[in-house]
Scaffold this motif. Sequence first.
Motif, short mmCIF file in Angstrom:
data_model
loop_
_atom_site.label_atom_id
_atom_site.label_comp_id
_atom_site.label_asym_id
_atom_site.label_seq_id
_atom_site.Cartn_x
_atom_site.Cartn_y
_atom_site.Cartn_z
N ILE A 218 0.78 -1.00 0.26
CA ILE A 218 -0.63 0.04 -0.07
C ILE A 218 0.96 1.27 0.20
N GLU A 221 -3.47 4.57 -0.32
CA GLU A 221 -4.60 4.50 0.47
C GLU A 221 -4.59 5.51 1.45
N ILE A 224 -8.62 4.89 2.45
CA ILE A 224 -8.66 3.20 2.59
C ILE A 224 -8.26 3.09 4.21
N THR A 420 -14.57 -9.94 3.75
CA THR A 420 -13.54 -9.82 3.11
C THR A 420 -12.53 -11.81 3.86
N PHE A 482 -6.90 -6.24 2.39
CA PHE A 482 -5.61 -4.79 1.86
C PHE A 482 -4.74 -5.81 0.74
N ILE A 485 -6.79 -5.92 -2.59
CA ILE A 485 -6.88 -5.14 -3.16
C ILE A 485 -5.78 -5.12 -3.56
N SER A 486 -4.31 -5.16 -3.26
CA SER A 486 -3.08 -4.76 -3.69
C SER A 486 -2.70 -5.76 -4.57
N LYS A 494 -10.59 -3.79 -9.09
CA LYS A 494 -9.69 -3.08 -8.18
C LYS A 494 -10.71 -1.99 -7.39
N ILE A 495 -10.55 -1.08 -8.44
CA ILE A 495 -11.26 0.27 -7.26
C ILE A 495 -13.02 -0.13 -7.20
N GLN A 498 -11.80 -2.05 -3.76
CA GLN A 498 -11.60 -1.01 -3.17
C GLN A 498 -13.00 -0.06 -2.67
N TYR A 499 -14.09 -0.01 -3.43
CA TYR A 499 -15.26 0.94 -2.45
C TYR A 499 -15.69 0.26 -2.28
N MET A 502 -14.18 -0.15 1.33
CA MET A 502 -14.89 1.56 1.94
C MET A 502 -16.02 1.37 2.59
#
Length: 539
Positions: A218, A221, A224, A420, A482, A485-486, A494-495, A498-499, A502
């Motif tokens: 990361i 970011e 997040i 998650t 995380f 996402i990474s 990915k976006i 992430q949303y 979040m």
Amino acid sequence: MIFKKHETLFFLRQHYSIFIFFISAITSVIIYPSLFKYTFLVSVFVISLYCVLILFGKKKYVKDVLFLFPVLFVIFFYCFISLSSFYPGNFLPVKSVAITNVGGSYYNFMAFSLKTWKLSMPIKPSEKLKSLNNPYDAEELNNKLSYKNLDYVMDLSYYKGKYYLYFGITPALAVYLPFLLITKHFIPDTFVVLIFAVLSFLAALAILKKSIFKFAEISDEFLISSLSIMAVGMSSVFCYLIVVPRVYEVSIISGVFFTLLSFLFIALYMETGAFRKKCTLLFLAGFSIGLAVGCRPFYALTVLIQALVIVEFKQIKQKYKEYIFYVIPLLFCAIVLMLYNYLRFESVFEFGFKYQLNLLDMYNLKISLKETFQSLTKFIIYPPLRISGFPYFAIDYILFRDRFYEYIIGILFTAPFLLTIVGSYLLFKSKNIDVKYKKYISAIFLTGFVNLILVSAIGSSLYRYAADFSIYFIISAIIIGFYIISILKLSAKKIFIQYILMTLLLISIVFNCAILVSLSLGSINSNNQQLFYKITSFF
């Protein structure tokens, strides 16, 4: 970067945590004016530090300063709900203590006994209690005596005409007794729970910081990360313990703190190469988990879980000199606890559990698979209570073992981002991550899982017990989130993920605020009507 094409949104994203802190600070000042000077001083200090780092080009440290804002948001919230739910005088040390409510100040009584080199509580059992044929029979006890009239003291262990404290001795030795010896005053449970909650929150963040960079990459970011920090503090049940601080909450939160501290020392151990430093860190890890066992006995199983992380079986002959430094403090703590138990109950393994006096027959308590399953489902998926007015959600009030009512809510409602965890297979099938780090995150998750099973089987569904397992699930879920996402390349997928994460983090923060306010409103109305009308007038 998500907002790379939009400079204004990018600026907001980079400095989101600052705005969050200031919004919370302004709100707290409006609602509780006495917080103004503290909010103002802390804000000035952090902003000044931030500006100095920017001025001198120390970008490496700017990010860490930014993360102070969500951290301070959580700490201020802890202080706010603690101050708002009880009389401010409860924070002030007192020269004498008395039994005023169930579970209050028991550790102070224990500290007083230890000061005089006694292990029994300095409370004399009533003649009515002594006259009972079987005081451990809950029906006989409560039909003939009343704990409200102090015919017996609820949740103390009674053995051979003396009261003993069932709850672990560690908090008494670590906090209450030293405070009494130094100041000649007794420290309130309110203050102890608040301090341990803050320390546990910071320890969890330290574990995340050490772990995430091993599992995921990361960079900037901040949004997040800020939401994750606040979610750790808001959804870990620490806030609930702060709202109702008693002997139970002291024992729980202190056990959580020492366990997290032990895991932090293990994380530091895994990344160092110096022999002496390794031995020192293992010693501290062993001593910390030993203290945790002194708070909550079931953390003895965490010792076995941690051993799977620490011990490399292929190199056990070469590294036994390291491992012994983990074992030595554990043996010391075990010997002290066994001696403590034997001197009280004539058994090295008896902590006083079956000698407790309460509304249940603890002496003949049996584990029920049906009740265990019911508790598991309540801890995980029991829904909140929907109410018509502010704050619109509340913790439901349910019947506990056909005896009395207690609060409960499922952890998936207070921390929906735990979903998650289902993506953990991605982390464990990765060949780019060292096996020892995979074992480390497994140990943290397994600690929470084992504790969940134990409190469901033995303690049943009381919301305060959720603090025994929730933080370990939360740490695991955020690390896995995380990591997922990474490993995704910059793309719409990915976006989107992430949303989603979040959004779940934000829902958790807002939802927990609503739940905690609903718990506190009754106390606020009783203790501080001016504050109550200020809060409700906003809605």
